[in-house]
Each structure stands twice: as C-alpha cells, then as structure tokens.
Design a protein around this motif. Structure first.
Motif, short mmCIF file in Angstrom:
data_model
loop_
_atom_site.label_atom_id
_atom_site.label_comp_id
_atom_site.label_asym_id
_atom_site.label_seq_id
_atom_site.Cartn_x
_atom_site.Cartn_y
_atom_site.Cartn_z
N SER A 144 -21.27 20.43 -33.05
CA SER A 144 -21.86 20.31 -31.71
C SER A 144 -21.02 21.08 -30.70
N GLY A 145 -21.58 21.25 -29.51
CA GLY A 145 -20.87 21.91 -28.41
C GLY A 145 -21.25 23.37 -28.28
N PHE A 146 -20.58 24.03 -27.34
CA PHE A 146 -20.92 25.41 -26.99
C PHE A 146 -19.70 26.25 -26.78
N ARG A 147 -19.95 27.57 -26.84
CA ARG A 147 -18.92 28.51 -26.41
C ARG A 147 -18.59 28.30 -24.95
N HIS A 148 -17.42 28.82 -24.55
CA HIS A 148 -17.04 28.78 -23.15
C HIS A 148 -17.96 29.73 -22.36
N GLU A 149 -18.33 29.29 -21.15
CA GLU A 149 -19.31 30.09 -20.39
C GLU A 149 -18.80 31.46 -19.97
N LYS A 150 -17.48 31.63 -19.94
CA LYS A 150 -16.94 32.93 -19.51
C LYS A 150 -16.93 33.98 -20.63
N ASP A 151 -17.19 33.54 -21.87
CA ASP A 151 -17.18 34.49 -22.99
C ASP A 151 -18.10 35.67 -22.74
N ILE A 152 -19.22 35.38 -22.11
CA ILE A 152 -20.24 36.43 -21.96
C ILE A 152 -19.75 37.58 -21.08
N GLU A 153 -18.83 37.29 -20.15
CA GLU A 153 -18.30 38.36 -19.28
C GLU A 153 -17.54 39.39 -20.11
N GLY A 154 -16.69 38.89 -21.00
CA GLY A 154 -15.94 39.80 -21.87
C GLY A 154 -16.87 40.56 -22.80
N CYS A 155 -17.90 39.85 -23.29
CA CYS A 155 -18.86 40.50 -24.20
C CYS A 155 -19.60 41.62 -23.49
N LYS A 156 -19.95 41.39 -22.22
CA LYS A 156 -20.67 42.42 -21.46
C LYS A 156 -19.83 43.68 -21.34
N LEU A 157 -18.55 43.51 -21.01
CA LEU A 157 -17.68 44.67 -20.87
C LEU A 157 -17.59 45.44 -22.18
N MET A 158 -17.38 44.72 -23.28
CA MET A 158 -17.26 45.40 -24.58
C MET A 158 -18.54 46.12 -24.95
N SER A 159 -19.69 45.50 -24.65
CA SER A 159 -20.97 46.15 -24.97
C SER A 159 -21.19 47.41 -24.15
N GLU A 160 -20.78 47.35 -22.87
CA GLU A 160 -20.90 48.56 -22.03
C GLU A 160 -20.08 49.71 -22.60
N LYS A 161 -18.86 49.38 -23.01
CA LYS A 161 -17.98 50.42 -23.56
C LYS A 161 -18.53 50.96 -24.88
N ALA A 162 -19.09 50.07 -25.68
CA ALA A 162 -19.66 50.48 -26.96
C ALA A 162 -20.83 51.44 -26.73
N GLU A 163 -21.65 51.14 -25.72
CA GLU A 163 -22.81 51.97 -25.42
C GLU A 163 -22.38 53.37 -24.96
N LEU A 164 -21.36 53.37 -24.10
CA LEU A 164 -20.81 54.62 -23.60
C LEU A 164 -20.30 55.49 -24.76
N TRP A 165 -19.65 54.84 -25.68
CA TRP A 165 -19.07 55.52 -26.85
C TRP A 165 -20.18 56.16 -27.69
N LEU A 166 -21.26 55.41 -27.92
CA LEU A 166 -22.39 55.93 -28.71
C LEU A 166 -23.05 57.11 -28.01
N LYS A 167 -23.18 57.01 -26.68
CA LYS A 167 -23.79 58.11 -25.91
C LYS A 167 -22.97 59.38 -26.06
N GLU A 168 -21.65 59.22 -25.93
CA GLU A 168 -20.76 60.38 -26.05
C GLU A 168 -20.86 60.99 -27.45
N ALA A 169 -21.13 60.13 -28.44
CA ALA A 169 -21.24 60.62 -29.82
C ALA A 169 -22.56 61.33 -30.08
N GLY A 170 -23.49 61.27 -29.13
CA GLY A 170 -24.74 62.01 -29.26
C GLY A 170 -25.99 61.16 -29.38
N ALA A 171 -25.88 59.86 -29.21
CA ALA A 171 -27.07 59.01 -29.29
C ALA A 171 -28.00 59.34 -28.13
#
Lengths: 552, 185
Positions: free
Chosen positions: A437-464
């Motif tokens: 039972s229970g949930f992740r901490h609500e602030k986790d999503i902030e860190g996840c957003k940053l990592m996803s943004e960087k991942a997207e940028l990386w893929l774009k630079e690679a030619g996606a």
C-alpha cells in the motif's frame, strides 16, 4: 528425521544471499542456503517473450508461479485487489537460484558518493523519511570492488567523469556500442554531455571460466544461452557448494523465523520440496529474500517476544518501499536505427544524476534494451491508436526506427509506501501474503520531468524527427524488480531496522542482506549495490566469527 | 491379428472421445466433445475471429484471424487465462445479443466500419442496455486488445503467430540461432 544443526541459515539465493552464503562457507561456517525456486535454464523461456521476466503475461518462466502465490494490493480508494505473480501489480522478483541475476539486464552500477548522503546533500524533504546511509561510499568501495572482480563486470569508468573514485579498474573491457548507441554517443558529445559504455555484469571477454557474450536478442528477461551473463548462480553459489560447507535447499519456502522461550532466534520453519513442514536450527539467520519477501518473513515471525514481528518494535519493517520511477523519451528516426544487437542498452550519461537545480537526486540516462514485439505494441506517441490498421502499420514501419532513452529516477523515500502482511489472504502453504500500500512521494514527478526533457533533447540531437516524453513518477506504488528500503540500515534503532552491518537492532543473531537495507535506492539499477552489501554483511559475520564472536 | 488391431483401434477412438470429453468438463466448455475448440463454442469462435481481425486487420500482411489469434485465446482460456473465462463468455454473449437487437444480425455480418464503431464504443465504455453489466464493455475490450497483440506478436508456441508471421513482418530472426541474429526473407 530432523535436520542437522548448522552455523548459519541464509534465506534466499539471489544477489545478496548467494554472496553471504559463499563468504560464510569459505570462512568455515556450515550453511544452509534456502531458495523457494529451482535452478533455471535458458530452455525455461527459450525465445518466448510472453513468459520472459520482461513481460510475464502468461507466467514467470523464472518464478514464482501463479498457482501458489498471491499478493494483495491496496488501491488509492482503500479497496483491495488480489494479484498474481504474472500481473504487474505483484512487483515480482524472480524465484530461482540466482534470482534476478539469472534474467536481469545486468547493469553493474556503483551508487555515487552523494547517494549515500542524500539528506546532507539536499536537506530535509517535506513528507519524506529521507536519511543518510550509516556509512559512506568510501566504506563500501572495497565491497563494490570485490563484487566486480568475483562476479565479473565489463566497463570503463575513465570515460565517466561523474563516476565515484575507485582503486582498481573493471576486470573486463567495456562492450562496444550498437547502432542506436553510436548515434546517441555522438549526439551526447555534441550536447556537451559525457557519454560512456554502461558497466555490465556480463563477460565482454572470457572470464571466470565462462565464455564471452554473443550479443543475443534474448538477453534481458532471459537466462543466457551461453552462460556469459554473470550472476550469483554461476559464480559464488557454486563456489559455496564446492567448499562442502554449504547445502543449497531448493524449492523450499521459509515461513517463519523461530524464537525460543528466552526470546532467542534458533532457526527457521520451512516447507520443503514436497511441501512438508520442517525445522532447521542454526546459530545465525540471514534473510536475503528481497525487499517485499524479507519484510514479509520478519512480519510473519510473531511471538510473545515480538508481537508485531521481529525487528518491528518501532513499526519500521516494511516501510519506505522504493523502486525506481522509470522516465525518459522516445523518438522516431527516418531510417532503421535499431540493429537488434543485444542486449541493447550500451550508452549512458550521468550528467543528470545529482547537482541539477530544483530536483533531488536524479538518475542516469541510457538507451533501451532490446525491443520485444509485444512490448512494442504499447510504445506509441500520444494520440496514436492502440489497435487497428494504423497500429499495425506503426508497428511494421517503426519497430526498428524508434529510439528510446530512459533512466531510473532515484525516488524520495516515503514512510507510507509499505509492505505489510495481509490479515486474510494466504498462499498455497497457508503463509499470510504480502500486502502493498501507499504511494510514491509527490515530488518524484518533478525530477522525472527534468530527466524526460533531457532525454528528449538527446534523441532530437541524435536525429529523431518526432519525439515524445514518457514521464514516470506519477501517483502509484513503487517497488518492482528494483524494490528496496523495507528494512533500512541506521544508527538509530528508532528510525531504522538494522545497524550498519545489516544486523537487526536488539536481535544479536539475525541479519538482513538484500535491497531491503537500502536507505535510498540510487539513480541506478541496484544489483551491484545489493551484491556489495552481501559482501559487507557476509564479510562482517565471517570476520567476527573467526575472532570467536558467536552473536549470542 | 487383424481382429486385435481393429479392437485396439476402436478402443483407442473410444478412449480419445472420453479424453476429449474429460478435458471439456474440466474447462466448463459448452460445446461438443469433438469440437476443435477447448473453451469457445463454434459460434463464439466465429465472433472472436471477427473481433481480433479488427484489432490487427489483414493488409499486405496477414491479420489476426489468419495468424491464429482466436486459437491462442482459446488455448490460454483453459490455461493461464482461465480467470477470464467468465468475462469472455458473458461479454461475447452481450455483443451477440446487442447486435441481434440493434441490427438483426451477428457482429461478424456487420460491415467493417460498423464493426469498428462498435468496438470503439466498447473501448470508451459506452455500451448500454440489459446485456451489459457495468464495466463489462471496457473490460472485455481491454482483454481482446491485449490478448490479440500477445497472440499475434508473441511466440508461436502458444497457438498464435502462425508461421511466425509477425516476426517476418518485423524482420526479426526466427528461429533464433545462437550466435547469429538475422532474419532473411
């Protein structure tokens, strides 16, 4: 006929337990190593995605089975649901000799120095039980080194400026990159990131009497057909058995830790391979059954001395359940970028693990493992249909054109994310099952957003040419194969379950040695850290025993 | 000698029928002991063929029907997916009854676009009327969607992906040869 008394019982032959059994038996202690599953082989899955450890919809080839095991999930609205091991909510870890180390992707990460002192680095986080580990990276470093050399790791940290200091290099050279990883490697350099080959518990060259990897597609989720993947099942467990001091008892499930009328731990009760209830006595018990099953065993061991379960005087057993919020992005390229060269994941960056303003922790980012056809049916940009003609076309055209970058975000520990035992539901043997039972901490999503943004940028630079994010860390329960934190270490018995050597506070002869000990779970796959803790706990017990300490 | 063989053959056939019937009892199926299906009735199998074909239609590559997805689902319904037997039985019946009431014909007799619309309505949870318990539409749709994908894209050993059709379509090596990773068409 009763079982012969031994010096130590180890419960669970996975990443932690296999190593403890080896450390103790080499030091001369007699050991019984319990494993609820069996010896696994490549033939258990063959090339079958639907029973592989990655998908499991038709069952777990490496256990546990749907017929005998259950867990209970508590939903957000308080309602409960019974789940089977083949269903996602079960948060399964493999049940076989070697456990996850048989079928894992085999990334061999050391946690970073900051990961051992998150509270010092980031301060108190509201609503979290965030804490420093009771020791530093430097204290664990020799154990990491031992894991790398005894189990076997390929890698080259000199290419990773964020890697924590080490005394010895990896024992094997790193793997070469596949097509996707080469594109991403060059793109990362252009962006000013610091790409490097992922350290792997796989043989890049023959090592430990086993051959080099042949880059099969069926790697993560499957046992290795040529035994080039390094786990406890093909390294330390055979070594332990060869000493003549260690007996491996497979298909045996431990139900309770036994306590005598003085409140002292005397051994365990278990069901053997013919489902007969048995007792095994020992001087010491070491529990290495995974973050969910270790907590379950401690909580199920109730007596007048331990009315709430062993080690649970302050209600910390089963708390702080963590996994990893996987987060990243995907991108469609104009040509095939996927060359099906296993195991797939080969390039990583640590630029977003620590010291990024606005978020706690972070994690490494890397390219994805081999694509599996059924799993890929769920990989679609937002708005794309999930069935029909267009879905099939997407599958056909883009199966080898979608690049994926993601990473495990280091979750912020939460007291309410927890393992309990269910008051009603029992498994085949009549043992009360895990209740999550229970949930992740609500602030986790902030860190996840940053990592996803960087991942997207990386893929774009690679030619996606078309990219989209898949942000993890939403409201939900964590755990999964990276489950950790439920019997955390600490110097204060009021806010932890074990001391800094994994010994349960106030119980002299009971230890924990698996991911349950993690105070926090790093922004990395945890296998090598669990192994290092196995060496730490096993090494401590062995050296004390040799000095004459009998843990009474 | 000849007599003995005949007797044995007769006995073998008798035993086979008993065997098949026994399997049928175990799986609570409603069809005759000699049916080619394990759980489904003949009528249900025709309906399910039409449903799975909507999920993965035939184009220049075979679709779910020709890939044996119905066979995959039928096989799993007496195996790991026995827990979904009731949902399939009730849900397929609800589809049949709804089509009978609204169109006076079976789902499989509707034209392609009518079928697609029907499934979209199920996916959105918008089926109403006496045949649909609350949530059954979405639940059944979800199962059919996922099980079709598994049957089409999963290993042929489970009864679908006939002739490795999806592996060929995705240009994946099959069978996997250890040490070699290429599929040549």
């Amino acid at each position: 006929m009763g079982n012969k008394h031994v010096n130590a019982i180890v419960v669970g032959a996975g990443a932690g337990g296999g190593i403890v059994a080896k450390e103790l038996s080499v030091a001369g202690l007699t050991v019984v190593l319990f494993e609820r599953g069996k010896w696994a082989t490549y033939d258990d899955t063959d090339t079958d995605e639907l029973i592989s450890q990655r998908t499991t919809v038709l069952g777990n080839a490496y256990g546990p089975d749907d017929l005998r095991h259950r867990r209970v999930i508590v939903n957000a609205d308080g309602s409960t649901k019974i789940v089977l091991p083949s269903e996602g909510g079960y948060n399964n870890n493999a049940a076989c000799v070697g456990s996850g180390t048989v079928s894992y992707g085999a990334m061999a990460w050391r946690f970073m120095q900051e990961d051992f002192k998150l509270k010092t680095t980031y301060g108190h986080v509201e609503g979290s039980t965030l804490e420093d580990w009771p020791f530093t990276y430097e204290e664990l470093e020799p154990c990491y080194e031992k894991a790398e050399w005894e189990i076997g790791v390929s890698g080259d940290d000199t290419q990773n400026p964020f890697a924590p200091p080490r005394r010895k290099p990896h024992p094997m050279p790193p793997f070469s990159h596949n097509k996707e990883a080469k594109l991403l490697y060059d793109a990362a350099r252009r962006l000013g990131y610091h790409p490097f080959p992922i350290p792997m518990l796989r043989n890049s060259v023959p090592y430990g009497g086993r051959p080099a990897c042949i880059r099969m597609r069926t790697c993560v989720g499957f046992a290795c057909p040529v035994n080039a993947k390094c786990g406890t099942h093909n390294t330390v467990i055979p070594t332990a058995i060869e000493t003549g001091n260690c007996e491996l008892r497979i298909n045996s499930i431990v139900s309770e830790i036994n306590v005598n009328d003085q409140g002292k731990i005397t051994g365990v009760t278990y069901f053997d391979d013919k489902n007969r209830k048995q007792t095994q006595t020992a001087d010491l018990v070491i529990v290495s059954a995974s973050a969910t099953e270790t907590a379950r065993l401690l909580l199920n061991s109730k007596s007048r001395f331990f009315p709430n379960g062993i080690g649970n005087e302050n209600d910390w057993v089963g708390r702080n359940l963590q996994g990893h919020a996987y987060t990243g992005a995907r991108g469609i390229f104009e040509e095939d970028i996927y060359d099906d060269l296993g195991p797939g994941a080969s390039v990583a960056i640590c630029d977003f693990s620590h010291h990024n303003p606005g978020i706690m922790g972070g994690g490494m980012l890397c390219n994805e493992f081999i694509r599996m056809p059924y799993l890929f049916t769920g990989v679609r940009p937002p708005g794309e249909p999930s069935w029909g003609k267009r879905h099939k076309e997407f599958q056909r055209i883009n199966f080898k054109r979608v690049g994926q970058v993601q990473g495990p975000y280091q979750e912020i520990p939460s007291f309410n994310a927890r393992v309990e035992v269910d008051p009603v539901v029992k498994d085949f043997w009549g043992i009360p099952v895990v209740r999550l039972s229970g949930f992740r901490h609500e602030k986790d999503i902030e860190g996840c957003k940053l990592m996803s943004e960087k991942a997207e940028l990386w893929l774009k630079e690679a030619g996606a040419v078309y990219t989209w994010q898949n942000v993890g860390g939403g409201k939900g329960l964590s755990g999964g194969q990276h489950q950790a934190g439920t019997c955390r270490m600490g110097n204060d018995p009021k806010t932890s379950v074990t001391d800094k050597y994994g010994r349960v506070h106030a119980v002299p002869n009971l230890f924990v040695a698996d991911g349950s000990l993690h105070v926090s779970n790093g922004g990395f796959n945890p296998a090598l850290t669990i192994m290092a803790l196995g060496y730490r706990v096993g090494g401590y017990i062995a050296s004390e025993w040799t000095k004459g300490n009998r843990f009474k | 000698m000849t007599n003995q063989i005949k007797l044995n053959r007769r006995r073998f056939i008798a035993l086979s029928v008993v065997g098949a019937g026994g399997m049928c009892l175990l799986s609570r199926c409603a069809n005759s002991p000699l049916s080619r299906w394990r759980f489904l009735t003949e009528q249900e199998s025709v309906l399910l063929d039409a449903l799975v074909e909507q999920i993965i239609p035939t184009d220049e590559w075979p679709g779910a029907r020709d890939a044996g997805v119905t066979n995959f689902i039928d096989k799993q319904l007496v195996g790991p997916y026995a827990r979904y037997q009731e949902t399939y039985r009730k849900g397929l019946s609800a589809i049949r009854e709804t089509c009978k009431a609204n169109y006076q014909k079976g789902f499989e007799e509707l034209n392609w676009d009518e079928q697609t619309l029907f499934l979209k309505k199920m996916e959105a949870g918008k089926m109403a009327g006496p045949f649909w318990e609350k949530g059954l539409d979405r639940q059944l749709f979800g199962l059919i969607r996922n099980h079709s994908m598994q049957g089409f894209y999963g290993s042929p050993r489970h009864g679908g992906n006939k002739n490795n059709v999806s592996y060929k379509m995705l240009k994946l090596d099959y069978p996997v040869i250890i040490g070699q990773n290429r599929y040549k068409i």
